[in-house]
Design a protein around this motif. Structure first.
Motif, mmCIF file in Angstrom:
data_model
loop_
_atom_site.group_PDB
_atom_site.id
_atom_site.type_symbol
_atom_site.label_atom_id
_atom_site.label_comp_id
_atom_site.label_asym_id
_atom_site.label_seq_id
_atom_site.Cartn_x
_atom_site.Cartn_y
_atom_site.Cartn_z
ATOM 1 N N THR A 14 0.809 -1.215 0.000
ATOM 2 C CA THR A 14 0.000 0.000 0.000
ATOM 3 C C THR A 14 0.846 1.271 0.000
ATOM 4 N N LYS A 15 2.112 1.177 0.355
ATOM 5 C CA LYS A 15 2.968 2.356 0.373
ATOM 6 C C LYS A 15 3.998 2.254 -0.747
ATOM 7 N N ARG A 16 4.163 3.359 -1.469
ATOM 8 C CA ARG A 16 5.074 3.334 -2.595
ATOM 9 C C ARG A 16 5.662 4.710 -2.805
ATOM 10 N N MET A 17 6.906 4.763 -3.232
ATOM 11 C CA MET A 17 7.544 5.999 -3.644
ATOM 12 C C MET A 17 7.919 5.868 -5.103
ATOM 13 N N LEU A 18 7.640 6.894 -5.887
ATOM 14 C CA LEU A 18 8.018 6.868 -7.289
ATOM 15 C C LEU A 18 9.499 7.219 -7.425
ATOM 16 N N SER A 19 10.195 6.499 -8.286
ATOM 17 C CA SER A 19 11.614 6.756 -8.505
ATOM 18 C C SER A 19 11.797 8.041 -9.312
ATOM 19 N N ALA A 20 13.035 8.509 -9.391
ATOM 20 C CA ALA A 20 13.328 9.700 -10.189
ATOM 21 C C ALA A 20 12.930 9.487 -11.643
ATOM 22 N N THR A 21 13.203 8.311 -12.169
ATOM 23 C CA THR A 21 12.834 8.008 -13.556
ATOM 24 C C THR A 21 11.323 8.021 -13.740
ATOM 25 N N GLU A 22 10.614 7.435 -12.786
ATOM 26 C CA GLU A 22 9.152 7.416 -12.873
ATOM 27 C C GLU A 22 8.573 8.820 -12.793
ATOM 28 N N LEU A 23 9.108 9.649 -11.915
ATOM 29 C CA LEU A 23 8.632 11.028 -11.821
ATOM 30 C C LEU A 23 8.898 11.773 -13.123
ATOM 31 N N GLY A 24 10.073 11.559 -13.691
ATOM 32 C CA GLY A 24 10.406 12.210 -14.949
ATOM 33 C C GLY A 24 9.508 11.773 -16.087
ATOM 34 N N THR A 25 9.043 10.540 -16.063
ATOM 35 C CA THR A 25 8.121 10.024 -17.073
ATOM 36 C C THR A 25 6.711 10.551 -16.847
ATOM 37 N N LEU A 26 6.311 10.621 -15.583
ATOM 38 C CA LEU A 26 4.928 10.980 -15.252
ATOM 39 C C LEU A 26 4.624 12.458 -15.480
ATOM 40 N N ILE A 27 5.513 13.343 -15.038
ATOM 41 C CA ILE A 27 5.211 14.779 -15.045
ATOM 42 C C ILE A 27 4.835 15.293 -16.436
ATOM 43 N N PRO A 28 5.598 14.990 -17.490
ATOM 44 C CA PRO A 28 5.204 15.505 -18.816
ATOM 45 C C PRO A 28 3.906 14.899 -19.344
ATOM 46 N N TRP A 29 3.509 13.747 -18.791
ATOM 47 C CA TRP A 29 2.305 13.063 -19.268
ATOM 48 C C TRP A 29 1.035 13.603 -18.623
ATOM 49 N N LEU A 30 1.136 14.227 -17.473
ATOM 50 C CA LEU A 30 -0.046 14.594 -16.691
ATOM 51 C C LEU A 30 -1.057 15.466 -17.432
ATOM 52 N N PRO A 31 -0.659 16.326 -18.386
ATOM 53 C CA PRO A 31 -1.681 17.090 -19.117
ATOM 54 C C PRO A 31 -2.661 16.232 -19.908
ATOM 55 N N ASN A 32 -2.419 14.933 -20.049
ATOM 56 C CA ASN A 32 -3.397 14.044 -20.672
ATOM 57 C C ASN A 32 -4.637 13.866 -19.794
ATOM 58 N N LEU A 33 -4.519 14.179 -18.507
ATOM 59 C CA LEU A 33 -5.654 14.119 -17.592
ATOM 60 C C LEU A 33 -6.435 15.428 -17.692
ATOM 61 N N SER A 34 -7.550 15.502 -16.982
ATOM 62 C CA SER A 34 -8.300 16.758 -16.956
ATOM 63 C C SER A 34 -7.457 17.846 -16.300
ATOM 64 N N ARG A 35 -7.752 19.088 -16.620
ATOM 65 C CA ARG A 35 -6.998 20.198 -16.027
ATOM 66 C C ARG A 35 -7.064 20.149 -14.505
ATOM 67 N N LEU A 36 -8.230 19.818 -13.952
ATOM 68 C CA LEU A 36 -8.383 19.751 -12.505
ATOM 69 C C LEU A 36 -7.436 18.727 -11.899
ATOM 70 N N VAL A 37 -7.450 17.501 -12.420
ATOM 71 C CA VAL A 37 -6.633 16.429 -11.851
ATOM 72 C C VAL A 37 -5.153 16.719 -12.071
ATOM 73 N N ASP A 38 -4.801 17.182 -13.258
ATOM 74 C CA ASP A 38 -3.415 17.562 -13.554
ATOM 75 C C ASP A 38 -2.930 18.598 -12.538
ATOM 76 N N ASP A 39 -3.730 19.630 -12.305
ATOM 77 C CA ASP A 39 -3.325 20.698 -11.378
ATOM 78 C C ASP A 39 -3.118 20.165 -9.964
ATOM 79 N N VAL A 40 -4.050 19.336 -9.488
ATOM 80 C CA VAL A 40 -3.944 18.822 -8.116
ATOM 81 C C VAL A 40 -2.693 17.955 -7.970
ATOM 82 N N LEU A 41 -2.417 17.104 -8.948
ATOM 83 C CA LEU A 41 -1.245 16.227 -8.855
ATOM 84 C C LEU A 41 0.057 17.021 -8.909
ATOM 85 N N ILE A 42 0.082 18.087 -9.705
ATOM 86 C CA ILE A 42 1.275 18.944 -9.729
ATOM 87 C C ILE A 42 1.462 19.628 -8.384
ATOM 88 N N ILE A 43 0.373 20.081 -7.762
ATOM 89 C CA ILE A 43 0.488 20.704 -6.439
ATOM 90 C C ILE A 43 1.033 19.704 -5.422
#
Length: 332
Positions: A127-156
Motif C-alpha cells: 500500500t505504500k510506494r515511492m516513485l523513482s526519479a525516472t518514474e517522476l520524470g516520465t509521469l510529469i510531462p504526461w499529466l496534461p493528458n488528464l483533466s486540467r483539474l486532476v493535472d493541477d492537483v497532482l502537480i500541487i
C-alpha cells in the motif's frame, strides 16, 4: 427513560461502553468524517450478540475472536482494535467500568494485523510506494493528458508535498503575495492537525508550477474554492484518487471507455507526497525542514518547544525541489 443495555447487576454492556465513547469523545474530538467511520465500524463489525455482553466479563478469548474474525481486512481490523482499546480506556477513566476490568484490546494480536497489500492485475502490491526519479520524470510531462483539474492537483502534490485533502480545500482567500513570494496559509482548523494543541496554521510557499497553478485559479475563482466541484464547494480528494485509478493501465473500470493510460503503474496520489519526502531527503534537505514542509507536528518536547515555522527553509528547499522536478521532466 434510559435505553442502556446492562447486565443483571447493573454493570454496563459492551453497547453502553461504545455509546459513551462515541458520544463523549469521538463526536466531540474527531472531524465529522472520522467520527462517522468509527460509528460505521462499531455498527458493521461488532455483532449485536457481542454488544449485549456484560463489558466487565469480556474475556481475552472473546476479544481475540472478534478481531480475528476480521483478519481478511487487516487494516480495518487494526483500526477496530485500536478504537475498542480506546473505548475501554475511556470507560475506565470515567468510572463506567471497575478499575480492575482488563483492557484486552491493547494486548491481543500485536503486530499481527499488517496488510500484505492488495492484488492488482494478479500481482500483490504494497500500500505504500515511492516513485523513482525516472518514474517522476516520465509521469510529469504526461499529466496534461488528464483533466486540467486532476493535472493541477497532482502537480500541487509534487511541488508542495501537501496532503490531498488540504490541496482540494484551498480557497483563494488563503493565498497571499508576500515580500518573498506567494504563499498559501491553510487555517489550522482545516488541516489534519486541527486537534493537535501545538499545531499551527500550515504555511506553504508557492514555487514554480505550483505558483502558476494557484495564481491562475485565483484569477478564475477569486477568494472561493480554487478546486471547485460541479455540485458546489470543493472537489473531494476521492475524486482525484478515482480519476488516477481510472487511467491506470490495469484499471477495468468502464472498460468500454477509451482513455489515455498512465505510463507509470500502481501508485496513488498520496504516493506523490511520499515521493516528495524521499526526493527531498536524497537532495540533502534536513529532516526537520522536510517534516515541516509535509506539515508533520514533531512529537514530544520538540513539538512543544520548537515552534519555529521554517518559512525561509521551506521556500529554499521547495525551490530546489522545483528545479529537480523540472530537471527530471526535461530528461524524458
Amino acid at each position: 427513560a434510559s435505553n442502556e443495555v446492562t447486565g443483571a447487576d447493573g454493570s454496563p454492556a459492551v453497547a453502553d461502553v461504545l455509546r459513551d465513547y462515541v458520544h463523549g469523545h469521538i463526536n466531540v474530538h474527531r472531524k465529522a468524517k472520522g467520527a462517522a467511520e468509527v460509528r460505521r465500524m462499531f455498527a458493521k463489525m461488532i455483532p449485536e450478540k457481542f454488544k449485549a455482553m456484560d463489558a466487565t466479563t469480556v474475556k481475552r478469548r472473546d476479544a481475540f475472536d472478534l478481531i480475528k474474525s476480521h483478519e481478511a481486512i487487516p487494516v480495518q481490523a487494526a483500526n477496530l482494535k485500536r478504537e475498542l482499546a480506546a473505548a475501554w480506556s475511556y470507560a475506565l477513566d470515567s468510572g463506567r467500568l471497575p478499575d480492575d476490568t482488563p483492557n484486552h484490546w491493547r494486548d491481543i494480536l500485536r503486530g499481527k494485523l499488517q496488510s500484505a497489500g492488495k492484488v492488482v492485475d494478479g500481482e500483490r502490491v504494497t500500500t505504500k510506494r515511492m516513485l523513482s526519479a525516472t518514474e517522476l520524470g516520465t509521469l510529469i510531462p504526461w499529466l496534461p493528458n488528464l483533466s486540467r483539474l486532476v493535472d493541477d492537483v497532482l502537480i500541487i502534490y509534487l511541488w508542495t508535498g501537501m496532503r490531498g485533502a488540504e490541496i482540494v480545500a484551498i480557497e483563494g482567500a488563503w493565498v497571499t503575495e508576500e515580500a518573498d513570494g506567494w504563499w498559501v496559509t491553510i487555517p489550522k482548523a482545516k488541516t489534519k492537525n486541527a486537534k493537535r494543541a501545538h499545531a499551527t496554521d500550515m504555511r506553504t510557499p508557492l514555487v514554480g508550477r505550483a505558483e502558476m497553478i494557484i495564481r491562475r485559479r485565483v484569477g478564475l475563482h477569486g477568494k472561493g474554492a480554487l478546486f471547485p466541484s460541479e455540485a458546489g464547494g470543493a472537489v473531494s480528494q476521492k475524486t482525484i484518487q478515482t480519476a488516477v485509478w481510472f487511467h491506470m493501465p490495469h484499471s477495468k473500470t468502464r472498460p468500454q471507455w477509451e482513455r489515455p493510460r498512465l505510463p507509470v503503474e500502481k501508485w496513488s496520489p498520496h504516493d506523490l507526497r511520499r515521493s516528495v519526502r524521499t526526493t527531498l531527503a536524497a537532495m540533502g534537505c534536513p529532516s526537520e525542514v522536510a517534516e515541516a514542509i509535509l506539515g508533520h507536528v514533531q512529537p514530544g518536547i520538540v513539538g512543544v518547544y520548537n515552534l519555529h515555522s521554517y518559512d525561509a527553509e521551506k521556500r529554499e528547499w521547495l525551490t530546489k525541489l522545483s528545479a529537480r522536478l523540472e530537471e527530471l521532466a526535461a530528461a524524458n
